[in-house]
Scaffold this motif. Structure first.
Motif, PDB file in Angstrom:
ATOM      1  N   ASP A 178       0.661  -1.128  -0.014  1.00 36.26           N
ATOM      2  CA  ASP A 178      -0.002   0.057   0.039  1.00 36.26           C
ATOM      3  C   ASP A 178       0.697   1.419   0.022  1.00 36.26           C
ATOM      4  O   ASP A 178       0.301   2.323   0.534  1.00 36.26           O
ATOM      5  CB  ASP A 178      -1.108  -0.131   1.101  1.00 36.26           C
ATOM      6  N   CYS A 179       1.869   1.287  -0.639  1.00 35.53           N
ATOM      7  CA  CYS A 179       2.864   2.362  -0.649  1.00 35.53           C
ATOM      8  C   CYS A 179       3.301   2.685  -1.883  1.00 35.53           C
ATOM      9  O   CYS A 179       3.766   1.808  -2.467  1.00 35.53           O
ATOM     10  CB  CYS A 179       4.061   1.937   0.261  1.00 35.53           C
ATOM     11  N   GLU A 180       3.344   4.064  -2.328  1.00 32.03           N
ATOM     12  CA  GLU A 180       3.837   4.424  -3.650  1.00 32.03           C
ATOM     13  C   GLU A 180       5.228   5.084  -3.422  1.00 32.03           C
ATOM     14  O   GLU A 180       5.472   5.480  -2.672  1.00 32.03           O
ATOM     15  CB  GLU A 180       2.845   5.490  -4.139  1.00 32.03           C
ATOM     16  N   VAL A 181       6.007   4.799  -4.767  1.00 35.69           N
ATOM     17  CA  VAL A 181       7.428   5.408  -4.543  1.00 35.69           C
ATOM     18  C   VAL A 181       7.159   6.637  -5.740  1.00 35.69           C
ATOM     19  O   VAL A 181       6.701   6.094  -6.950  1.00 35.69           O
ATOM     20  CB  VAL A 181       8.424   4.525  -5.020  1.00 35.69           C
ATOM     21  N   ILE A 182       7.541   7.636  -5.379  1.00 34.85           N
ATOM     22  CA  ILE A 182       7.422   8.883  -6.154  1.00 34.85           C
ATOM     23  C   ILE A 182       8.809   9.705  -6.281  1.00 34.85           C
ATOM     24  O   ILE A 182       9.336  10.312  -5.411  1.00 34.85           O
ATOM     25  CB  ILE A 182       6.445   9.809  -5.717  1.00 34.85           C
ATOM     26  N   PRO A 183       9.664   9.239  -7.429  1.00 30.75           N
ATOM     27  CA  PRO A 183      10.922  10.070  -7.641  1.00 30.75           C
ATOM     28  C   PRO A 183      10.696  11.354  -7.882  1.00 30.75           C
ATOM     29  O   PRO A 183       9.940  11.739  -8.904  1.00 30.75           O
ATOM     30  CB  PRO A 183      11.426   8.944  -8.646  1.00 30.75           C
ATOM     31  N   VAL A 184      11.393  12.210  -7.339  1.00 29.36           N
ATOM     32  CA  VAL A 184      11.380  13.694  -7.699  1.00 29.36           C
ATOM     33  C   VAL A 184      12.880  13.931  -8.244  1.00 29.36           C
ATOM     34  O   VAL A 184      13.713  14.255  -7.112  1.00 29.36           O
ATOM     35  CB  VAL A 184      10.839  14.658  -6.488  1.00 29.36           C
ATOM     36  N   CYS A 185      13.191  14.354  -9.532  1.00 29.73           N
ATOM     37  CA  CYS A 185      14.116  14.636 -10.069  1.00 29.73           C
ATOM     38  C   CYS A 185      14.495  16.179 -10.063  1.00 29.73           C
ATOM     39  O   CYS A 185      13.862  17.061 -10.385  1.00 29.73           O
ATOM     40  CB  CYS A 185      14.377  14.260 -11.577  1.00 29.73           C
ATOM     41  N   ILE A 186      15.641  16.769  -9.269  1.00 28.70           N
ATOM     42  CA  ILE A 186      16.184  17.976  -9.092  1.00 28.70           C
ATOM     43  C   ILE A 186      17.521  18.009  -9.672  1.00 28.70           C
ATOM     44  O   ILE A 186      18.463  17.673  -8.826  1.00 28.70           O
ATOM     45  CB  ILE A 186      15.855  18.434  -7.710  1.00 28.70           C
ATOM     46  N   GLY A 187      17.780  18.810 -10.944  1.00 26.55           N
ATOM     47  CA  GLY A 187      19.049  18.746 -11.159  1.00 26.55           C
ATOM     48  C   GLY A 187      19.606  17.457 -11.930  1.00 26.55           C
ATOM     49  O   GLY A 187      21.003  17.488 -12.316  1.00 26.55           O
ATOM     50  N   VAL A 188      18.749  16.447 -12.176  1.00 25.68           N
ATOM     51  CA  VAL A 188      19.339  15.301 -12.799  1.00 25.68           C
ATOM     52  C   VAL A 188      18.471  14.992 -13.808  1.00 25.68           C
ATOM     53  O   VAL A 188      16.974  14.926 -13.657  1.00 25.68           O
ATOM     54  CB  VAL A 188      19.540  14.222 -11.671  1.00 25.68           C
ATOM     55  N   LYS A 189      18.786  14.131 -14.784  1.00 25.83           N
ATOM     56  CA  LYS A 189      18.178  13.574 -15.898  1.00 25.83           C
ATOM     57  C   LYS A 189      17.394  12.188 -15.392  1.00 25.83           C
ATOM     58  O   LYS A 189      18.040  11.307 -14.806  1.00 25.83           O
ATOM     59  CB  LYS A 189      19.001  13.225 -17.235  1.00 25.83           C
ATOM     60  N   ARG A 190      16.247  11.919 -15.792  1.00 23.17           N
ATOM     61  CA  ARG A 190      15.449  10.948 -15.467  1.00 23.17           C
ATOM     62  C   ARG A 190      15.905   9.437 -16.026  1.00 23.17           C
ATOM     63  O   ARG A 190      16.034   8.566 -15.476  1.00 23.17           O
ATOM     64  CB  ARG A 190      13.916  11.025 -16.000  1.00 23.17           C
ATOM     65  N   ASP A 191      16.533   9.564 -17.183  1.00 22.99           N
ATOM     66  CA  ASP A 191      17.209   8.516 -17.722  1.00 22.99           C
ATOM     67  C   ASP A 191      18.621   7.940 -17.168  1.00 22.99           C
ATOM     68  O   ASP A 191      19.352   6.913 -17.266  1.00 22.99           O
ATOM     69  CB  ASP A 191      17.488   8.546 -19.268  1.00 22.99           C
ATOM     70  N   SER A 192      19.192   8.879 -16.187  1.00 28.86           N
ATOM     71  CA  SER A 192      20.208   8.291 -15.279  1.00 28.86           C
ATOM     72  C   SER A 192      20.066   7.684 -14.109  1.00 28.86           C
ATOM     73  O   SER A 192      20.869   7.562 -13.317  1.00 28.86           O
ATOM     74  CB  SER A 192      21.203   9.759 -15.102  1.00 28.86           C
ATOM     75  N   ILE A 193      18.662   7.533 -13.844  1.00 31.44           N
ATOM     76  CA  ILE A 193      18.372   6.971 -12.633  1.00 31.44           C
ATOM     77  C   ILE A 193      18.042   5.363 -12.897  1.00 31.44           C
ATOM     78  O   ILE A 193      17.439   5.117 -13.592  1.00 31.44           O
ATOM     79  CB  ILE A 193      17.167   7.549 -12.110  1.00 31.44           C
ATOM     80  N   LEU A 194      18.441   4.717 -11.903  1.00 27.28           N
ATOM     81  CA  LEU A 194      18.551   3.030 -11.751  1.00 27.28           C
ATOM     82  C   LEU A 194      17.419   2.648 -11.166  1.00 27.28           C
ATOM     83  O   LEU A 194      16.570   3.479 -10.308  1.00 27.28           O
ATOM     84  CB  LEU A 194      19.680   2.639 -10.976  1.00 27.28           C
ATOM     85  N   PRO A 195      17.061   1.554 -11.289  1.00 29.86           N
ATOM     86  CA  PRO A 195      15.829   0.897 -10.615  1.00 29.86           C
ATOM     87  C   PRO A 195      16.184   0.649  -9.295  1.00 29.86           C
ATOM     88  O   PRO A 195      17.244   0.715  -8.837  1.00 29.86           O
ATOM     89  CB  PRO A 195      15.526  -0.376 -11.394  1.00 29.86           C
TER      90      PRO A 195
END
Length: 140
Positions: free
Chosen positions: A120-137
């Protein structure tokens, strides 16, 4: 006009035993959000937390480990690992603040992974100064 009548917090009207009506603030309606962040991004976490509370009229109650205001955050003597696990499991969402400082920090991914495993928990990534495609699973 009374200042409590101008409050934007949720309320309901109840009828008392004497037949009068009274306004009561609704309690415990807020959703708990865990803000995962790197300690060097404490200022960003504070700004994000305050904005989240204000724009939701305090319907979201954020918590982050480095918060030193209002009795939140980790305190001296806390068993930090247990405290973080407790806060994550009580949360409706994990907001992961991803910045150039935090993008390679294992704890941000660890905390997000725990949230991802909870039903029952959502994970919400918030990118600040980074490109989304550089984020790992599990955040990418």
């Amino acid at each position: 006009m009374r200042s409590d009548l101008l409050s934007l917090r949720p309320f309901h009207i109840t009828k008392t035993v004497s037949g009068n009506y009274q306004r009561q603030q609704q309690r415990n309606m807020s959703h708990k959000f865990f803000i995962s962040h790197y300690n060097k991004d404490k200022t960003i976490a504070e700004l994000f937390s305050n904005a989240l509370k204000r724009i939701t009229l305090e319907q979201i109650s954020p918590w982050f480990s480095s918060d030193t205001t209002g009795g939140s955050g980790l305190k001296p003597g806390d068993i930090w690992f247990n405290q973080i696990l407790t806060k994550i499991t009580q949360s409706k969402a994990i907001v992961s603040l991803l910045t150039p400082n935090s993008i390679d920090r294992p704890w941000v991914y660890f905390e997000s992974g725990i949230g991802q495993a909870l039903p029952d928990c959502e994970v919400i990534p918030v990118c600040i100064g980074v490109k989304r495609d550089s984020i790992l699973p599990p955040l990418g």
